[in-house]
Design a protein around this motif. Structure first.
Motif, PDB file in Angstrom:
ATOM      1  N   ASP A 182      18.890 -19.005 -12.404  1.00 51.74           N
ATOM      2  CA  ASP A 182      17.488 -18.367 -12.148  1.00 51.74           C
ATOM      3  C   ASP A 182      17.035 -19.252 -10.728  1.00 51.74           C
ATOM      4  O   ASP A 182      16.001 -19.878 -11.533  1.00 51.74           O
ATOM      5  CB  ASP A 182      16.917 -17.708 -13.129  1.00 51.74           C
ATOM      6  CG  ASP A 182      17.780 -16.815 -14.076  1.00 51.74           C
ATOM      7  OD1 ASP A 182      18.300 -16.125 -13.812  1.00 51.74           O
ATOM      8  OD2 ASP A 182      17.314 -16.309 -15.362  1.00 51.74           O
ATOM      9  N   ASP A 183      17.551 -18.850  -9.901  1.00 52.03           N
ATOM     10  CA  ASP A 183      16.637 -19.133  -8.591  1.00 52.03           C
ATOM     11  C   ASP A 183      16.863 -19.406  -7.301  1.00 52.03           C
ATOM     12  O   ASP A 183      17.617 -18.104  -6.798  1.00 52.03           O
ATOM     13  CB  ASP A 183      17.542 -20.869  -8.461  1.00 52.03           C
ATOM     14  CG  ASP A 183      18.335 -20.249  -8.042  1.00 52.03           C
ATOM     15  OD1 ASP A 183      19.457 -20.451  -7.219  1.00 52.03           O
ATOM     16  OD2 ASP A 183      19.837 -21.417  -8.943  1.00 52.03           O
ATOM     17  N   PRO A 184      15.781 -19.197  -6.809  1.00 51.20           N
ATOM     18  CA  PRO A 184      15.494 -18.761  -5.085  1.00 51.20           C
ATOM     19  C   PRO A 184      16.810 -18.408  -4.593  1.00 51.20           C
ATOM     20  O   PRO A 184      16.765 -18.261  -3.538  1.00 51.20           O
ATOM     21  CB  PRO A 184      14.289 -19.638  -4.469  1.00 51.20           C
ATOM     22  CG  PRO A 184      13.999 -20.298  -5.937  1.00 51.20           C
ATOM     23  CD  PRO A 184      14.457 -20.221  -6.516  1.00 51.20           C
ATOM     24  N   TRP A 187      22.009 -14.601  -4.680  1.00 48.08           N
ATOM     25  CA  TRP A 187      22.084 -12.889  -3.426  1.00 48.08           C
ATOM     26  C   TRP A 187      22.431 -12.541  -4.078  1.00 48.08           C
ATOM     27  O   TRP A 187      24.332 -12.709  -4.786  1.00 48.08           O
ATOM     28  CB  TRP A 187      22.395 -14.395  -1.780  1.00 48.08           C
ATOM     29  CG  TRP A 187      23.281 -14.430  -1.874  1.00 48.08           C
ATOM     30  CD1 TRP A 187      23.092 -16.234  -1.677  1.00 48.08           C
ATOM     31  CD2 TRP A 187      24.691 -14.992  -1.569  1.00 48.08           C
ATOM     32  NE1 TRP A 187      24.482 -16.657  -1.619  1.00 48.08           N
ATOM     33  CE2 TRP A 187      25.249 -15.978  -1.401  1.00 48.08           C
ATOM     34  CE3 TRP A 187      25.211 -13.375  -1.841  1.00 48.08           C
ATOM     35  CZ2 TRP A 187      26.785 -15.808  -1.166  1.00 48.08           C
ATOM     36  CZ3 TRP A 187      26.838 -13.883  -1.879  1.00 48.08           C
ATOM     37  CH2 TRP A 187      27.284 -14.696  -1.707  1.00 48.08           C
ATOM     38  N   TYR A 218      12.279 -10.237  -3.264  1.00 51.06           N
ATOM     39  CA  TYR A 218      13.214 -10.417  -2.660  1.00 51.06           C
ATOM     40  C   TYR A 218      13.265 -10.361  -1.345  1.00 51.06           C
ATOM     41  O   TYR A 218      11.680  -9.839  -0.489  1.00 51.06           O
ATOM     42  CB  TYR A 218      14.145  -9.386  -2.978  1.00 51.06           C
ATOM     43  CG  TYR A 218      14.247  -7.933  -2.698  1.00 51.06           C
ATOM     44  CD1 TYR A 218      14.739  -7.745  -1.715  1.00 51.06           C
ATOM     45  CD2 TYR A 218      13.979  -6.889  -3.769  1.00 51.06           C
ATOM     46  CE1 TYR A 218      15.016  -6.036  -0.981  1.00 51.06           C
ATOM     47  CE2 TYR A 218      13.903  -5.366  -3.175  1.00 51.06           C
ATOM     48  CZ  TYR A 218      14.217  -5.286  -1.956  1.00 51.06           C
ATOM     49  OH  TYR A 218      13.936  -3.976  -1.329  1.00 51.06           O
ATOM     50  N   LYS A 219      13.970 -11.195  -0.831  1.00 49.45           N
ATOM     51  CA  LYS A 219      14.054 -10.937   0.892  1.00 49.45           C
ATOM     52  C   LYS A 219      15.689 -10.438   1.584  1.00 49.45           C
ATOM     53  O   LYS A 219      16.139 -10.353   0.395  1.00 49.45           O
ATOM     54  CB  LYS A 219      13.849 -12.719   1.774  1.00 49.45           C
ATOM     55  CG  LYS A 219      12.664 -13.180   1.132  1.00 49.45           C
ATOM     56  CD  LYS A 219      13.405 -14.137   1.862  1.00 49.45           C
ATOM     57  CE  LYS A 219      11.757 -16.099   1.971  1.00 49.45           C
ATOM     58  NZ  LYS A 219      12.322 -16.620   2.787  1.00 49.45           N
ATOM     59  N   ILE A 240       8.923 -10.137   2.544  1.00 46.92           N
ATOM     60  CA  ILE A 240       9.264 -10.352   0.979  1.00 46.92           C
ATOM     61  C   ILE A 240       8.973  -9.008   0.518  1.00 46.92           C
ATOM     62  O   ILE A 240       7.452  -8.312   0.885  1.00 46.92           O
ATOM     63  CB  ILE A 240       8.050 -11.031   0.835  1.00 46.92           C
ATOM     64  CG1 ILE A 240       8.075 -12.845   0.975  1.00 46.92           C
ATOM     65  CG2 ILE A 240       8.615 -11.547  -0.471  1.00 46.92           C
ATOM     66  CD1 ILE A 240       9.629 -13.407   1.053  1.00 46.92           C
ATOM     67  N   ASN A 267      18.336 -10.800  -1.485  1.00 49.37           N
ATOM     68  CA  ASN A 267      18.126 -12.072  -1.870  1.00 49.37           C
ATOM     69  C   ASN A 267      16.951 -12.677  -3.175  1.00 49.37           C
ATOM     70  O   ASN A 267      15.214 -12.024  -2.182  1.00 49.37           O
ATOM     71  CB  ASN A 267      17.731 -13.363  -0.794  1.00 49.37           C
ATOM     72  CG  ASN A 267      16.857 -15.328  -1.089  1.00 49.37           C
ATOM     73  OD1 ASN A 267      16.191 -15.146  -0.529  1.00 49.37           O
ATOM     74  ND2 ASN A 267      17.709 -14.799  -2.307  1.00 49.37           N
ATOM     75  N   ARG A 269      13.398 -13.225  -5.235  1.00 49.62           N
ATOM     76  CA  ARG A 269      12.286 -15.082  -5.102  1.00 49.62           C
ATOM     77  C   ARG A 269      12.033 -14.488  -6.129  1.00 49.62           C
ATOM     78  O   ARG A 269      11.015 -15.907  -5.839  1.00 49.62           O
ATOM     79  CB  ARG A 269      11.706 -14.146  -3.841  1.00 49.62           C
ATOM     80  CG  ARG A 269      11.879 -14.016  -2.060  1.00 49.62           C
ATOM     81  CD  ARG A 269      13.169 -15.069  -1.544  1.00 49.62           C
ATOM     82  NE  ARG A 269      12.492 -16.299  -1.697  1.00 49.62           N
ATOM     83  CZ  ARG A 269      13.103 -17.883  -1.340  1.00 49.62           C
ATOM     84  NH1 ARG A 269      14.515 -17.876  -1.460  1.00 49.62           N
ATOM     85  NH2 ARG A 269      12.188 -18.498  -1.077  1.00 49.62           N
ATOM     86  N   SER A 270      11.968 -13.658  -6.479  1.00 50.78           N
ATOM     87  CA  SER A 270      10.069 -13.222  -7.870  1.00 50.78           C
ATOM     88  C   SER A 270      10.723 -12.610  -8.969  1.00 50.78           C
ATOM     89  O   SER A 270      12.026 -12.029  -8.313  1.00 50.78           O
ATOM     90  CB  SER A 270       9.493 -13.762  -7.808  1.00 50.78           C
ATOM     91  OG  SER A 270       8.843 -12.041  -7.041  1.00 50.78           O
ATOM     92  N   TRP A 271      10.950 -13.192 -10.205  1.00 49.11           N
ATOM     93  CA  TRP A 271      11.119 -11.661 -11.666  1.00 49.11           C
ATOM     94  C   TRP A 271      10.840 -11.695 -12.187  1.00 49.11           C
ATOM     95  O   TRP A 271       9.980 -13.014 -12.439  1.00 49.11           O
ATOM     96  CB  TRP A 271      12.829 -12.646 -12.235  1.00 49.11           C
ATOM     97  CG  TRP A 271      13.108 -14.395 -12.149  1.00 49.11           C
ATOM     98  CD1 TRP A 271      12.958 -14.205 -12.899  1.00 49.11           C
ATOM     99  CD2 TRP A 271      13.502 -14.809 -11.035  1.00 49.11           C
ATOM    100  NE1 TRP A 271      12.981 -15.828 -12.378  1.00 49.11           N
ATOM    101  CE2 TRP A 271      13.712 -15.731 -11.807  1.00 49.11           C
ATOM    102  CE3 TRP A 271      13.720 -15.004  -9.272  1.00 49.11           C
ATOM    103  CZ2 TRP A 271      14.006 -17.169 -11.056  1.00 49.11           C
ATOM    104  CZ3 TRP A 271      14.168 -16.301  -8.877  1.00 49.11           C
ATOM    105  CH2 TRP A 271      14.245 -16.879  -9.608  1.00 49.11           C
ATOM    106  N   ILE A 277      17.201 -13.180 -13.464  1.00 49.34           N
ATOM    107  CA  ILE A 277      17.505 -12.363 -11.771  1.00 49.34           C
ATOM    108  C   ILE A 277      19.004 -11.048 -12.299  1.00 49.34           C
ATOM    109  O   ILE A 277      20.453 -11.601 -12.221  1.00 49.34           O
ATOM    110  CB  ILE A 277      18.081 -12.871 -10.921  1.00 49.34           C
ATOM    111  CG1 ILE A 277      17.008 -14.057 -11.160  1.00 49.34           C
ATOM    112  CG2 ILE A 277      18.546 -12.891 -10.122  1.00 49.34           C
ATOM    113  CD1 ILE A 277      16.975 -15.275  -9.900  1.00 49.34           C
TER     114      ILE A 277
END
Length: 750
Positions: A182-184, A187, A218-219, A240, A267, A269-271, A277
């Motif tokens: 669980d990190d940014p 993908w 997400y991106k 974003i 990608n 970015r937050s969850w 994720i």
């Protein structure tokens, strides 16, 4: 006028008139709770959405925040819609810029292996393409990749919109792609295998009864070579996109401007803070012209049928049925069987060479669809089927002419129009898995029939059959007929319709899977959720199911990917309903136990609500199956049961030796008994008549074997009839008749 012109005339008329026309798996109780939870969450979600101010992402001032949860019509109009849309001015003004943009894209990307911020090409207006096919499985597993995976059952191949997990989640079939960390930096990637104009992304959280996982922002990145990636930007900043607020309601984000590439990545970015994720995804994209693309040519499905391939609102459905009726007035009739909870009429169309009348010796067939309002593919297939049969009949297609002239066909495309309206309003990719499933009063229509299985099995256990109860035509329980019973208006209308018409064979079209199920749908063992529970006609039902599945383009394909968690291709695309998941009071079981009709369920597609662009392919997948299954109504034996005066006897019982399920004759004394090829001893009997038996042979060719019966009154019934005629008083004969009678008796005594 030439024959070719004659054939084109009805097609042109149809197009002209229409142009102006305005399973989650597991136990039943947990299914319903899960669906209701999603519905309540959706209502709360929509309230929050109305309170929040959307963020504009484009310089034109339009709202492209992507937090779209409602839509009047399904996304992505087809060409026929574009031609007939008289109110859209944007389409007229956008033609020239679109052509320039396409030309610019081609020249820029011709010699490019990677995408940079400077050479990404945008259209001058907001565009929206149809789904690429993650949900419909057009995108195969090898095109889906991810940075990491929590375990195999949560791999990238499971990151498909609306994919469902089983009740007991395992390492093979779970309800999303979940990242291993669980990190940014995580993908989810889709390889389109060709240059594609990407226009948007739709996301969902993880399908799970036990976990709460979804991505909140997400991106999006794109690439031409999968090595160099460019992030979509809003000016100089990375875009974003707002993601989900719970796990089931899909959220669509449309890009401010389309981008052309081969690969696309989402990608996170937050969850959700207490989750992981996990995502289910659909990508919106239009493939760029590339005649040399191998993958595109291999998977391309086209149709030559000139039909109205689009989703129809209730009003448009009525108009289409009217158009078909006006084109083929001699073989069609429109009628309604009742009303929905909100007052919408349940329209059916009859296709026969003598519409409006039951012809002695001609079997009656029915297709129904849309008992779950959000499973809309069946509805559209029946609308396409009525068009197809009308046009083919006019063109002289001998197969269709024979079917129409020898069968009375009834098509009821929308059993639950209220539920359909809810799903239709939101749109094909945003309705989720359950919105519109129930009637307006919250009832699952397909499982709203009385549980006659328990009544029959209890009678068998107490040996009441056949002394106190028949093995067929099990009566409705008293509680079910009460006005206060929890029975939907739509269900009551179906019951009345099924009791009125002497249907022989029926199919109800559903969605969300690729399989044909047959009775019984309820397990005989109490408390068991999955168990083979065959009917006395199991061999017939298996053949009927196989006749549909084997002629479907995908159902029996051993190489096809499973829709969710079950590989039905191993069983030839068919399954006994109770061995899949038990359900009391199903339409299939009720039809078999209360009427003469053999009913099956056809789950016609993994996607309950496919995009309009998918309808031609889905029609090709199912067209032959729809016709072949109808033709099975002519398999077995048929005949008329008459008395010695030649009058047909209604409600005479037809028994087949070795099969403990009988059927009854219709009002004119005619009957149809579906049987597989073989030799059978058949008996006809009726109250007050002596029984008659004979051998009847069923061949392999389509066409029921004629097997008529003539039965006479029993002496006891004649005596009772005479006594009732004379009010149960002694018959007083004239003196001469009495003397003659005594004389005959005296001579016989000698």
């Amino acid at each position: 006028m030439t024959k070719q012109h004659l054939l084109l005339t009805p097609l042109a008329l149809l197009g002209l008139l229409l142009g102006f026309a305005d399973l989650n798996l597991g136990s039943v109780g947990e299914d319903e709770d899960y669906y209701m939870q999603e519905l309540l969450t959706r209502d709360q979600y929509n309230q929050v959405q109305e309170l929040e101010k959307p963020i504009s992402l484009t310089p034109d001032g339009h709202d492209h925040s992507g937090q779209t949860t409602g839509k009047k019509v399904p996304k992505g109009k087809t060409e026929i819609n574009k031609k007939t849309d008289k109110t859209t001015d944007d389409a007229k003004t956008a033609k020239a810029p679109n052509k320039k943009a396409e030309k610019s894209k081609k020249s820029t990307l011709k010699n490019s292996n990677s995408i940079t911020e400077g050479d990404r090409q945008y259209s001058s207006i907001k565009e929206e393409c149809p789904p690429m096919g993650l949900e419909t499985l057009k995108i195969d597993d090898f095109q889906l990749h991810a940075s990491s995976t929590k375990r195999y059952g949560l791999g990238a191949h499971r990151g498909r919109l609306n994919i469902q997990a089983g009740l007991y989640e395992d390492d093979l079939y779970d309800g999303a792609w979940c990242a291993g960390r669980d990190d940014p930096l995580q993908w989810f990637e889709v390889d389109a295998r060709r240059l594609t104009k990407f226009t948007g992304v739709i996301t969902q959280g993880r399908s799970s009864l036990w976990s709460s996982d979804w991505v909140t922002s997400y991106k999006v990145m794109v690439s031409n070579d999968s090595h160099t990636w460019v992030t979509l930007k809003n000016g100089s900043k990375d875009l974003i996109f707002s993601g989900n607020r719970e796990k089931e309601i899909p959220v669509r984000n449309i890009f401010p401007v389309p981008v052309v590439a081969r690969y696309i990545r989402v990608n996170p970015r937050s969850w959700f803070p207490v989750g992981s994720i996990c995502m289910r995804v659909e990508i919106l994209g239009c493939p760029m012209p590339d005649p040399n693309n191998y993958y595109h040519r291999r998977n391309e499905i086209t149709t030559t049928d000139n039909l109205d391939f689009r989703h129809h609102s209730y009003k448009e459905m009525r108009q289409l049925m009217k158009v078909v009726n006006e084109m083929c007035p001699n073989i069609t009739r429109i009628y309604n069987i009742g009303k929905s909870h909100s007052g919408l009429k349940l329209y059916a169309i009859e296709i026969s060479d003598n519409p409006g009348e039951h012809e002695v010796g001609e079997p009656e067939f029915r297709y129904t669809a849309g008992s779950h309002g959000n499973e809309v593919l069946g509805r559209e297939l029946l609308l396409l089927l009525m068009q197809f049969m009308c046009l083919e009949y006019l063109s002289g297609n001998q197969r269709i002419r024979h079917l129409v002239e020898e069968t009375r066909i009834h098509l009821l495309p929308s059993v639950n129009p209220d539920g359909y309206d809810k799903a239709f309003e939101v749109g094909s990719e945003l309705s989720g898995w359950s919105l519109g499933r129930w009637s307006n009063d919250g009832i699952d229509i397909h499982h709203n029939f009385p549980d006659l299985n328990s009544i029959l099995w209890e009678a068998e256990a107490t040996k009441w059959i056949p002394r106190k109860m028949f093995n067929h035509h099990v009566p409705l329980p008293e509680w079910y007929q009460s006005k206060n019973a929890s029975v939907a208006l739509e269900t009551r209308a179906l019951v009345a319709w099924m009791e009125k018409m002497p249907f022989v064979l029926g199919g109800n079209l559903q969605g969300g899977e690729l399989v044909v199920t047959f009775p019984y749908d309820r397990t005989r063992s109490v408390g068991v959720t999955r168990e083979q529970t065959p009917t006395p006609d199991d061999h017939v039902f298996r053949w009927l199911a196989f006749s549909y599945a084997s002629t479907h383009r995908l159902m029996t394909d051993a190489n096809r990917r499973v829709c969710h968690t079950e590989d039905f291709a191993k069983e030839d695309g068919t399954i006994n309903g109770a061995s899949w998941h038990t359900a009391a009071g199903s339409m299939n079981d009720f039809s078999y136990l209360h009427t003469n009709c053999f009913e099956l369920s056809m789950y016609v597609g993994c996607d309950k609500f496919p995009h309009e662009s998918e309808l031609p392919e889905e029609w090709e997948n199912n067209r032959e199956s729809l016709l072949v299954f109808m033709e099975q109504v002519h398999r077995g034996i048929k005949g008329v049961v008459r008395d010695f005066q030649g009058r047909g006897i209604a409600n005479a019982i037809i028994s087949v030796e070795g099969i403990s399920h009988d059927i009854r004759t219709a009002a004119d004394g005619d009957y149809w008994r579906l049987l597989n090829p073989g030799e059978y001893r058949v008996t006809a009997r009726a109250e007050g008549y002596s029984l008659s038996s004979k051998k009847c042979e069923v061949g392999y060719e389509i066409g029921a074997t004629r097997c008529d019966f003539t039965i006479g009154r029993t002496n006891l019934s004649r005596i009772r009839e005479i006594m009732e005629k004379f009010n149960r008083q002694p018959i007083r004969l004239p003196v001469r008749q009495l003397q003659a009678h005594r004389s005959r008796a005296s001579r016989m005594g000698r």
